[in-house]
Design a protein around this motif. Structure first.
Motif, PDB file in Angstrom:
ATOM      1  N   ALA A   3       0.959  -1.103   0.122  1.00  8.44           N
ATOM      2  CA  ALA A   3       0.061  -0.134  -0.014  1.00  8.44           C
ATOM      3  C   ALA A   3       0.976   1.269  -0.069  1.00  8.44           C
ATOM      4  O   ALA A   3       2.002   1.295   0.391  1.00  8.44           O
ATOM      5  N   ASN A   4       0.161   2.353  -0.513  1.00  5.43           N
ATOM      6  CA  ASN A   4       0.935   3.618  -0.230  1.00  5.43           C
ATOM      7  C   ASN A   4       1.426   3.851   1.257  1.00  5.43           C
ATOM      8  O   ASN A   4       0.424   3.686   1.902  1.00  5.43           O
ATOM      9  N   PRO A   5       2.567   4.059   1.432  1.00  7.20           N
ATOM     10  CA  PRO A   5       2.822   4.495   3.013  1.00  7.20           C
ATOM     11  C   PRO A   5       2.118   5.398   3.681  1.00  7.20           C
ATOM     12  O   PRO A   5       1.729   5.296   4.825  1.00  7.20           O
ATOM     13  N   VAL A   6       1.750   6.578   3.055  1.00  7.09           N
ATOM     14  CA  VAL A   6       1.100   7.488   3.597  1.00  7.09           C
ATOM     15  C   VAL A   6      -0.522   7.228   3.853  1.00  7.09           C
ATOM     16  O   VAL A   6      -1.064   7.360   4.987  1.00  7.09           O
ATOM     17  N   LEU A   7      -0.888   6.352   2.898  1.00 10.28           N
ATOM     18  CA  LEU A   7      -2.348   5.855   3.334  1.00 10.28           C
ATOM     19  C   LEU A   7      -2.644   4.685   4.068  1.00 10.28           C
ATOM     20  O   LEU A   7      -3.263   4.404   5.273  1.00 10.28           O
ATOM     21  N   LEU A   8      -1.453   3.912   4.206  1.00  6.93           N
ATOM     22  CA  LEU A   8      -1.177   2.957   5.356  1.00  6.93           C
ATOM     23  C   LEU A   8      -1.145   3.595   6.620  1.00  6.93           C
ATOM     24  O   LEU A   8      -1.678   3.125   7.506  1.00  6.93           O
ATOM     25  N   GLN A   9      -0.460   4.627   6.975  1.00  8.85           N
ATOM     26  CA  GLN A   9      -0.171   4.984   8.232  1.00  8.85           C
ATOM     27  C   GLN A   9      -1.456   5.861   8.577  1.00  8.85           C
ATOM     28  O   GLN A   9      -1.954   5.783   9.751  1.00  8.85           O
ATOM     29  N   ARG A  10      -2.279   6.454   7.569  1.00  8.78           N
ATOM     30  CA  ARG A  10      -3.630   6.715   7.924  1.00  8.78           C
ATOM     31  C   ARG A  10      -4.395   5.824   8.580  1.00  8.78           C
ATOM     32  O   ARG A  10      -5.366   5.713   9.472  1.00  8.78           O
ATOM     33  N   LYS A  11      -4.686   4.650   7.616  1.00  2.60           N
ATOM     34  CA  LYS A  11      -5.208   3.316   8.179  1.00  2.60           C
ATOM     35  C   LYS A  11      -4.912   2.983   9.779  1.00  2.60           C
ATOM     36  O   LYS A  11      -5.827   2.821  10.585  1.00  2.60           O
ATOM     37  N   TYR A  12      -3.561   2.878   9.883  1.00  2.00           N
ATOM     38  CA  TYR A  12      -3.063   2.699  11.391  1.00  2.00           C
ATOM     39  C   TYR A  12      -3.751   3.413  12.186  1.00  2.00           C
ATOM     40  O   TYR A  12      -4.371   2.994  13.381  1.00  2.00           O
ATOM     41  N   ALA A  13      -3.685   4.801  11.878  1.00  2.00           N
ATOM     42  CA  ALA A  13      -4.176   5.883  12.993  1.00  2.00           C
ATOM     43  C   ALA A  13      -5.659   5.336  13.155  1.00  2.00           C
ATOM     44  O   ALA A  13      -6.124   5.723  14.158  1.00  2.00           O
ATOM     45  N   ARG A  14      -6.477   5.225  12.090  1.00  2.00           N
ATOM     46  CA  ARG A  14      -7.929   4.998  12.235  1.00  2.00           C
ATOM     47  C   ARG A  14      -8.362   3.899  13.027  1.00  2.00           C
ATOM     48  O   ARG A  14      -9.015   3.863  14.113  1.00  2.00           O
ATOM     49  N   ILE A  15      -7.545   2.686  12.902  1.00  4.47           N
ATOM     50  CA  ILE A  15      -7.484   1.444  13.551  1.00  4.47           C
ATOM     51  C   ILE A  15      -7.359   1.770  15.219  1.00  4.47           C
ATOM     52  O   ILE A  15      -7.983   1.293  15.949  1.00  4.47           O
ATOM     53  N   ILE A  16      -6.240   2.405  15.432  1.00  2.00           N
ATOM     54  CA  ILE A  16      -5.872   2.887  16.862  1.00  2.00           C
ATOM     55  C   ILE A  16      -6.843   3.500  17.524  1.00  2.00           C
ATOM     56  O   ILE A  16      -7.241   3.146  18.763  1.00  2.00           O
ATOM     57  N   VAL A  17      -7.439   4.481  16.784  1.00  3.81           N
ATOM     58  CA  VAL A  17      -8.738   5.258  17.435  1.00  3.81           C
ATOM     59  C   VAL A  17      -9.791   4.236  17.790  1.00  3.81           C
ATOM     60  O   VAL A  17     -10.419   4.357  18.762  1.00  3.81           O
ATOM     61  N   LEU A  18     -10.077   3.295  16.807  1.00  5.19           N
ATOM     62  CA  LEU A  18     -11.316   2.508  16.990  1.00  5.19           C
ATOM     63  C   LEU A  18     -10.962   1.696  17.959  1.00  5.19           C
ATOM     64  O   LEU A  18     -11.804   1.252  18.818  1.00  5.19           O
ATOM     65  N   LEU A  19      -9.646   1.191  18.174  1.00  8.72           N
ATOM     66  CA  LEU A  19      -9.439   0.273  19.390  1.00  8.72           C
ATOM     67  C   LEU A  19      -9.649   0.948  20.626  1.00  8.72           C
ATOM     68  O   LEU A  19     -10.231   0.460  21.748  1.00  8.72           O
ATOM     69  N   LEU A  27      -5.416   6.296  23.928  1.00 12.17           N
ATOM     70  CA  LEU A  27      -4.764   6.154  22.661  1.00 12.17           C
ATOM     71  C   LEU A  27      -3.386   5.450  22.549  1.00 12.17           C
ATOM     72  O   LEU A  27      -3.116   4.699  21.859  1.00 12.17           O
ATOM     73  N   ALA A  28      -2.654   5.797  23.743  1.00  8.57           N
ATOM     74  CA  ALA A  28      -1.262   5.171  24.118  1.00  8.57           C
ATOM     75  C   ALA A  28      -1.274   3.727  24.101  1.00  8.57           C
ATOM     76  O   ALA A  28      -0.555   2.892  23.647  1.00  8.57           O
ATOM     77  N   GLN A  29      -2.351   3.135  24.930  1.00  4.64           N
ATOM     78  CA  GLN A  29      -2.715   1.713  25.121  1.00  4.64           C
ATOM     79  C   GLN A  29      -3.145   1.166  23.950  1.00  4.64           C
ATOM     80  O   GLN A  29      -2.547   0.022  23.572  1.00  4.64           O
ATOM     81  N   ALA A  30      -3.998   1.834  23.250  1.00  5.07           N
ATOM     82  CA  ALA A  30      -4.257   1.301  21.757  1.00  5.07           C
ATOM     83  C   ALA A  30      -3.199   1.144  20.866  1.00  5.07           C
ATOM     84  O   ALA A  30      -3.287   0.199  20.103  1.00  5.07           O
ATOM     85  N   LEU A  31      -2.487   2.084  20.946  1.00  4.33           N
ATOM     86  CA  LEU A  31      -1.063   2.027  20.020  1.00  4.33           C
ATOM     87  C   LEU A  31      -0.295   0.964  20.451  1.00  4.33           C
ATOM     88  O   LEU A  31       0.230   0.439  19.283  1.00  4.33           O
ATOM     89  N   ASP A  32      -0.220   0.671  21.733  1.00  7.05           N
ATOM     90  CA  ASP A  32       0.687  -0.499  22.077  1.00  7.05           C
ATOM     91  C   ASP A  32       0.198  -1.783  21.689  1.00  7.05           C
ATOM     92  O   ASP A  32       0.759  -2.688  21.233  1.00  7.05           O
ATOM     93  N   TYR A  33      -1.197  -1.834  21.984  1.00  8.98           N
ATOM     94  CA  TYR A  33      -1.867  -3.115  21.224  1.00  8.98           C
ATOM     95  C   TYR A  33      -1.977  -3.339  19.994  1.00  8.98           C
ATOM     96  O   TYR A  33      -1.559  -4.287  19.579  1.00  8.98           O
ATOM     97  N   PHE A  34      -2.059  -2.358  19.150  1.00 10.64           N
ATOM     98  CA  PHE A  34      -1.925  -2.278  17.790  1.00 10.64           C
ATOM     99  C   PHE A  34      -0.421  -2.700  17.359  1.00 10.64           C
ATOM    100  O   PHE A  34      -0.379  -3.700  16.404  1.00 10.64           O
ATOM    101  N   MET A  35       0.576  -2.186  17.963  1.00 13.90           N
ATOM    102  CA  MET A  35       1.993  -2.345  17.357  1.00 13.90           C
ATOM    103  C   MET A  35       2.361  -3.748  17.722  1.00 13.90           C
ATOM    104  O   MET A  35       3.222  -4.217  17.026  1.00 13.90           O
ATOM    105  N   ARG A  36       1.833  -4.278  18.768  1.00  8.72           N
ATOM    106  CA  ARG A  36       2.219  -5.836  19.237  1.00  8.72           C
ATOM    107  C   ARG A  36       1.444  -6.928  18.666  1.00  8.72           C
ATOM    108  O   ARG A  36       1.402  -8.098  18.707  1.00  8.72           O
TER     109      ARG A  36
END
Length: 68
Positions: A3-19, A27-36
């Motif tokens: 995927a386009n890196p910029v679009l992928l980063q935006r997708k990551y951000a949306r998923i973290i917010v949903l989590l 958001l910090a905890q959600a980021l941790d869950y997402f990255m792991r």
């Protein structure tokens, strides 16, 4: 297909917010869950075009990873 890196980063951000919203965590905890998560690993490596799935589906998949 990668995927386009910029679009992928935006997708990551949306998923973290949903989590954060669905799990009622910061958001910090959600980021941790997402990255792991295995889902993040697959997305970042471009495996099986998983990044093409909806944000909601991928969020649920990450939640399943932690509740199974």
């Amino acid at each position: 297909m990668m995927a386009n890196p910029v679009l992928l980063q935006r997708k990551y951000a949306r998923i973290i917010v949903l989590l954060a919203e669905q799990l009622h965590i910061s958001l910090a905890q959600a980021l941790d869950y997402f990255m792991r998560s295995k889902t993040y690993e697959l997305m970042s490596e471009g495996i099986a075009d998983i990044h093409c799935l909806s944000d909601a589906y991928l969020t649920e998949e990450i939640i399943r990873e932690y509740t199974s």
